[in-house]
Design a protein around this motif. Structure first.
Motif, PDB file in Angstrom:
ATOM      1  N   VAL A  53       0.827  -1.197   0.000  1.00 58.74           N
ATOM      2  CA  VAL A  53       0.000   0.000   0.000  1.00 58.74           C
ATOM      3  C   VAL A  53       0.871   1.261   0.000  1.00 58.74           C
ATOM      4  O   VAL A  53       0.583   2.226  -0.709  1.00 58.74           O
ATOM      5  CB  VAL A  53      -0.993  -0.030   1.187  1.00 58.74           C
ATOM      6  N   ARG A  54       1.953   1.248   0.765  1.00 59.58           N
ATOM      7  CA  ARG A  54       2.861   2.411   0.767  1.00 59.58           C
ATOM      8  C   ARG A  54       3.550   2.575  -0.590  1.00 59.58           C
ATOM      9  O   ARG A  54       3.614   3.670  -1.148  1.00 59.58           O
ATOM     10  CB  ARG A  54       3.927   2.251   1.857  1.00 59.58           C
ATOM     11  N   ARG A  55       4.084   1.487  -1.111  1.00 62.46           N
ATOM     12  CA  ARG A  55       4.859   1.528  -2.354  1.00 62.46           C
ATOM     13  C   ARG A  55       4.010   1.921  -3.561  1.00 62.46           C
ATOM     14  O   ARG A  55       4.467   2.624  -4.454  1.00 62.46           O
ATOM     15  CB  ARG A  55       5.514   0.156  -2.576  1.00 62.46           C
ATOM     16  N   HIS A  56       2.761   1.483  -3.594  1.00 57.38           N
ATOM     17  CA  HIS A  56       1.903   1.708  -4.768  1.00 57.38           C
ATOM     18  C   HIS A  56       0.771   2.699  -4.490  1.00 57.38           C
ATOM     19  O   HIS A  56      -0.194   2.767  -5.250  1.00 57.38           O
ATOM     20  CB  HIS A  56       1.325   0.375  -5.243  1.00 57.38           C
ATOM     21  N   GLY A  57       0.887   3.462  -3.429  1.00 56.21           N
ATOM     22  CA  GLY A  57      -0.194   4.346  -3.001  1.00 56.21           C
ATOM     23  C   GLY A  57      -0.708   5.287  -4.073  1.00 56.21           C
ATOM     24  O   GLY A  57      -1.918   5.462  -4.227  1.00 56.21           O
ATOM     25  N   LYS A  58       0.190   5.900  -4.829  1.00 55.92           N
ATOM     26  CA  LYS A  58      -0.247   6.858  -5.856  1.00 55.92           C
ATOM     27  C   LYS A  58      -1.142   6.175  -6.881  1.00 55.92           C
ATOM     28  O   LYS A  58      -2.194   6.693  -7.260  1.00 55.92           O
ATOM     29  CB  LYS A  58       0.957   7.499  -6.529  1.00 55.92           C
ATOM     30  N   VAL A  59      -0.757   5.003  -7.344  1.00 54.65           N
ATOM     31  CA  VAL A  59      -1.539   4.257  -8.329  1.00 54.65           C
ATOM     32  C   VAL A  59      -2.850   3.775  -7.704  1.00 54.65           C
ATOM     33  O   VAL A  59      -3.917   3.861  -8.324  1.00 54.65           O
ATOM     34  CB  VAL A  59      -0.721   3.062  -8.882  1.00 54.65           C
ATOM     35  N   LEU A  60      -2.791   3.295  -6.480  1.00 55.76           N
ATOM     36  CA  LEU A  60      -3.994   2.781  -5.814  1.00 55.76           C
ATOM     37  C   LEU A  60      -5.034   3.882  -5.627  1.00 55.76           C
ATOM     38  O   LEU A  60      -6.232   3.626  -5.744  1.00 55.76           O
ATOM     39  CB  LEU A  60      -3.637   2.156  -4.466  1.00 55.76           C
ATOM     40  N   ALA A  61      -4.585   5.086  -5.351  1.00 53.36           N
ATOM     41  CA  ALA A  61      -5.511   6.208  -5.136  1.00 53.36           C
ATOM     42  C   ALA A  61      -6.275   6.573  -6.404  1.00 53.36           C
ATOM     43  O   ALA A  61      -7.314   7.219  -6.333  1.00 53.36           O
ATOM     44  CB  ALA A  61      -4.749   7.422  -4.622  1.00 53.36           C
TER      45      ALA A  61
END
Length: 164
Positions: free
Chosen positions: A70-78
């Protein structure tokens, strides 16, 4: 082409992986392209149209691989439809009532605008990794408390939401 859904998970003894595989299977039956993958093995989430992230609960925290994902991919997940699940209670409580996300998951939900979180019962069997897990099983507190009907119904709701 149907939406492509990632079900990323963090697990220690495989129970959460089985939940994630069940979710991906239900999503495929809903007409979506879906795959379950260990969170630590996903180099990028950009090729997915929606994401489900799950983690086993250990001492009130989500599995480290789920947290790191979640931290590493946060921008994409958002930028994508996002759901979270937790697995862990070693009793029937998760099938009896809604269990809110642990604080770290709640913060991630708010930060990334996740659509929903659910907690499923956990599973701890003989041969589990870790001293604490082995003591829990040795003391008769282990077992399988996952409700696959509940898991499948939740995944079907996600499938309906994504297919309109």
């Amino acid at each position: 082409m149907p939406p492509n859904v990632l079900v990323a998970y963090g697990t220690t003894n495989g129970s959460t992986a089985e939940v994630a595989e069940t979710i991906a299977d239900v999503l495929r039956k809903s007409g979506l392209a879906a795959e379950a993958r260990p969170a630590g093995s996903v180099p990028s989430a950009t090729s997915y149209d929606a994401v489900v992230v799950g983690g086993g609960l250990y001492a009130g925290r989500w599995h480290k691989d789920a947290r790191r994902f979640v931290r590493r991919h946060g921008k994409v997940l958002a930028e994508r439809p996002l759901w979270f699940f937790s697995s862990g209670p070693l009793d029937p409580s998760a099938s009896e009532r809604d269990i809110p996300p642990v604080p770290g998951v709640k913060k991630a939900m708010v930060r990334l605008d996740a659509r929903e979180h659910i907690t499923f019962g956990g599973c701890l069997r003989e041969g589990a990794k870790g001293w604490v897990a082995r003591m829990i099983v040795r003391n008769g507190k282990g077992g399988d408390f996952r409700d696959f009907g509940q898991i499948e119904a939740w995944a079907a709701r996600i499938g309906q939401e994504l297919t309109g």
